[in-house]
Write a protein that holds these residues in place. Structure first.
Motif, mmCIF file in Angstrom:
data_model
loop_
_atom_site.group_PDB
_atom_site.id
_atom_site.type_symbol
_atom_site.label_atom_id
_atom_site.label_comp_id
_atom_site.label_asym_id
_atom_site.label_seq_id
_atom_site.Cartn_x
_atom_site.Cartn_y
_atom_site.Cartn_z
ATOM 1 N N TRP A 201 0.590 -1.694 -0.167
ATOM 2 C CA TRP A 201 -0.440 0.212 0.503
ATOM 3 C C TRP A 201 1.323 1.867 -0.381
ATOM 4 C CZ3 TRP A 201 0.195 3.125 4.280
ATOM 5 C CH2 TRP A 201 1.134 2.627 5.831
ATOM 6 N N GLN A 202 2.319 0.392 -0.214
ATOM 7 C CA GLN A 202 3.289 2.265 0.405
ATOM 8 C C GLN A 202 3.102 2.072 -1.261
ATOM 9 O OE1 GLN A 202 5.675 1.909 3.580
ATOM 10 N NE2 GLN A 202 4.561 1.525 5.344
ATOM 11 N N ASP A 203 3.772 1.456 -1.656
ATOM 12 C CA ASP A 203 4.068 1.855 -3.067
ATOM 13 C C ASP A 203 5.795 1.341 -3.085
ATOM 14 O OD1 ASP A 203 1.924 1.530 -5.059
ATOM 15 O OD2 ASP A 203 1.438 3.503 -4.649
ATOM 16 N N PRO A 204 6.322 0.862 -2.593
ATOM 17 C CA PRO A 204 7.427 0.868 -2.626
ATOM 18 C C PRO A 204 8.046 0.007 -2.977
ATOM 19 C CG PRO A 204 6.850 -0.782 -0.671
ATOM 20 C CD PRO A 204 5.695 -0.149 -1.735
ATOM 21 N N PRO A 205 9.565 -0.700 -3.726
ATOM 22 C CA PRO A 205 9.803 -1.215 -4.858
ATOM 23 C C PRO A 205 9.604 -3.217 -4.599
ATOM 24 C CG PRO A 205 11.845 0.250 -3.872
ATOM 25 C CD PRO A 205 10.403 0.746 -2.913
ATOM 26 N N VAL A 231 3.115 -2.987 -8.215
ATOM 27 C CA VAL A 231 4.070 -3.444 -7.232
ATOM 28 C C VAL A 231 3.225 -5.074 -6.716
ATOM 29 C CG1 VAL A 231 2.918 -2.314 -4.862
ATOM 30 C CG2 VAL A 231 5.845 -3.200 -6.124
ATOM 31 N N THR A 232 1.921 -5.018 -6.177
ATOM 32 C CA THR A 232 2.144 -5.776 -6.051
ATOM 33 C C THR A 232 2.381 -7.593 -6.668
ATOM 34 O OG1 THR A 232 0.563 -4.801 -4.429
ATOM 35 C CG2 THR A 232 0.498 -7.193 -4.953
ATOM 36 N N LEU A 233 1.807 -6.769 -8.340
ATOM 37 C CA LEU A 233 1.512 -7.892 -9.219
ATOM 38 C C LEU A 233 3.233 -8.347 -10.112
ATOM 39 C CD1 LEU A 233 -0.643 -9.166 -11.244
ATOM 40 C CD2 LEU A 233 0.064 -6.960 -12.829
ATOM 41 N N SER A 234 3.943 -6.866 -9.627
ATOM 42 C CA SER A 234 5.272 -7.569 -9.704
ATOM 43 C C SER A 234 6.219 -8.319 -8.755
ATOM 44 C CB SER A 234 6.141 -6.682 -9.978
ATOM 45 O OG SER A 234 5.479 -5.117 -10.767
ATOM 46 N N ALA A 235 5.797 -7.902 -7.530
ATOM 47 C CA ALA A 235 6.622 -9.247 -5.812
ATOM 48 C C ALA A 235 5.914 -10.200 -6.273
ATOM 49 C CB ALA A 235 6.295 -8.221 -5.539
ATOM 50 N N LEU A 236 4.558 -10.611 -6.824
ATOM 51 C CA LEU A 236 4.067 -11.900 -6.820
ATOM 52 C C LEU A 236 4.153 -13.381 -6.858
ATOM 53 C CD1 LEU A 236 1.568 -12.998 -4.650
ATOM 54 C CD2 LEU A 236 0.232 -12.754 -7.671
ATOM 55 N N PRO A 237 5.382 -13.098 -8.161
ATOM 56 C CA PRO A 237 6.005 -14.576 -8.611
ATOM 57 C C PRO A 237 7.184 -15.064 -7.111
ATOM 58 C CG PRO A 237 5.266 -13.304 -10.333
ATOM 59 C CD PRO A 237 4.805 -12.102 -9.096
ATOM 60 N N GLN A 238 7.912 -13.262 -6.995
ATOM 61 C CA GLN A 238 9.036 -14.615 -6.481
ATOM 62 C C GLN A 238 8.261 -14.404 -5.265
ATOM 63 O OE1 GLN A 238 12.381 -11.254 -6.393
ATOM 64 N NE2 GLN A 238 11.459 -9.939 -7.594
ATOM 65 N N ILE A 239 7.505 -13.408 -4.571
ATOM 66 C CA ILE A 239 6.284 -14.166 -3.415
ATOM 67 C C ILE A 239 5.640 -15.682 -2.794
ATOM 68 C CG2 ILE A 239 4.392 -13.454 -1.663
ATOM 69 C CD1 ILE A 239 4.828 -10.911 -2.394
ATOM 70 N N LEU A 240 5.140 -16.609 -4.450
ATOM 71 C CA LEU A 240 4.647 -17.781 -4.383
ATOM 72 C C LEU A 240 5.748 -18.349 -4.436
ATOM 73 C CD1 LEU A 240 2.157 -16.343 -7.294
ATOM 74 C CD2 LEU A 240 1.767 -17.962 -4.734
ATOM 75 N N SER A 241 7.054 -17.827 -5.292
ATOM 76 C CA SER A 241 8.009 -18.729 -5.180
ATOM 77 C C SER A 241 8.796 -19.319 -4.183
ATOM 78 C CB SER A 241 9.152 -18.562 -6.484
ATOM 79 O OG SER A 241 9.472 -17.341 -6.090
ATOM 80 N N GLY A 242 8.976 -17.747 -3.338
ATOM 81 C CA GLY A 242 9.500 -17.748 -1.636
ATOM 82 C C GLY A 242 8.936 -18.960 -1.270
ATOM 83 N N LEU A 243 7.103 -18.839 -0.636
ATOM 84 C CA LEU A 243 6.292 -19.346 -0.053
ATOM 85 C C LEU A 243 6.517 -20.908 -0.493
ATOM 86 C CD1 LEU A 243 3.137 -17.436 0.089
ATOM 87 C CD2 LEU A 243 5.234 -17.799 1.755
ATOM 88 N N ARG A 244 6.744 -21.503 -1.069
ATOM 89 C CA ARG A 244 6.995 -22.603 -1.870
ATOM 90 C C ARG A 244 8.871 -23.218 -1.471
ATOM 91 N NH1 ARG A 244 4.698 -20.762 -6.772
ATOM 92 N NH2 ARG A 244 6.476 -21.215 -7.565
#
Length: 258
Positions: A201-205, A231-244
């Motif tokens: 929500w802060q629109d950071p990197p 930014v959420t869309l950009s971060a989501l692939p790494q979030i999903l792979s990191g959770l795995r």
């Protein structure tokens, strides 16, 4: 002798008659009450079945900040607002990864984009209530807080055929008794908070969002993210792979909490 014989015969005759009279009397005498057999049917006692009291709805919802810490699951929750095209792409990414999410929608967003209710549900995700206008709920009077929850629930029933199981307060991570009462008044048993703030929500990197989620996520975590921020869309692939990589499976709130 004759006199004695006659007297004896008279006495014997008298005794025999007395005995006969006594026997006759005993045979005709009514039996005692305790020995009588009643021919009347036994009295039947009827009792009305006790009615169970109707359950009283709770006056306050409970606040839930996370799920069970013993199962390797997390809930990615998204505040439903903003550009629907971004939201659609984000849900596509989640589904492509074989994951599930929960969208807590702002009522005005669903009024403007009712098709998003169908899109969320068709993907097998949860859809819940994030108030009508996304006002700071801690600053609202009781009647206004109730209206915020009630009006969004009405929009959900109209667009999704159900108001959903989950409510999240707007403008605050922790709820108050007033907010919890407002949620209960509209039929919500739980106010869903979170224990991981993705900071999108802060629109950071994007790296900041990825780090915030993966550093904080552990079994049972509820992660707060947003549909309407690029930014959420950009971060989501790494979030999903990191959770795995952490052996954590993203599931809906219903799967995590029930």
């Amino acid at each position: 002798m004759e006199r004695r014989t006659v007297l004896r015969s008279a006495l014997l005759a008298l005794g025999t008659g007395a005995l006969a009279d006594c026997s006759s009397t005993e045979q005709t005498k009514a039996p005692p009450a305790s020995a009588r057999t009643s021919t009347s049917p036994p009295a039947v006692t009827t009792t009305k079945p006790q009615q169970r009291p109707k359950p009283v709805p709770p006056t306050e919802a409970v606040e839930i900040g996370h799920g069970p810490r013993t199962v390797p699951r997390v809930a990615l929750t998204f505040h439903g607002n903003g550009d629907p095209a971004l939201g659609t792409k984000l849900l596509d990414l989640v589904e492509h990864a074989g994951a599930k999410a929960s969208v807590l929608a702002v009522g005005t967003w669903l009024v403007a984009h009712p098709e998003m209710a169908t899109r969320v549900l068709q993907g097998g995700h949860d859809l819940g209530n994030h108030t009508m206008h996304h006002k700071p709920m801690r600053k609202l009077a009781a009647a206004d807080a109730r209206r915020e929850v009630h009006d969004c629930a009405a929009v959900l029933r109209r667009t999704a055929k159900s108001q959903g199981h989950w409510f999240r307060a707007s403008g605050t991570q922790q709820t108050t008794p007033l907010i919890r009462s407002a949620a209960a008044a509209s039929g919500y048993a739980a106010c869903v908070s979170y224990d991981v703030d993705g900071l999108d929500w802060q629109d950071p990197p994007a790296a900041t969002v990825v780090k915030a989620v993966l550093d904080g996520a552990r079994p049972g975590s509820i992660v707060s993210l947003h549909l309407g921020h690029p930014v959420t869309l950009s971060a989501l692939p790494q979030i999903l792979s990191g959770l795995r990589a952490k052996h954590l499976t993203p599931v809906t709130l219903s799967e995590l909490l029930r």
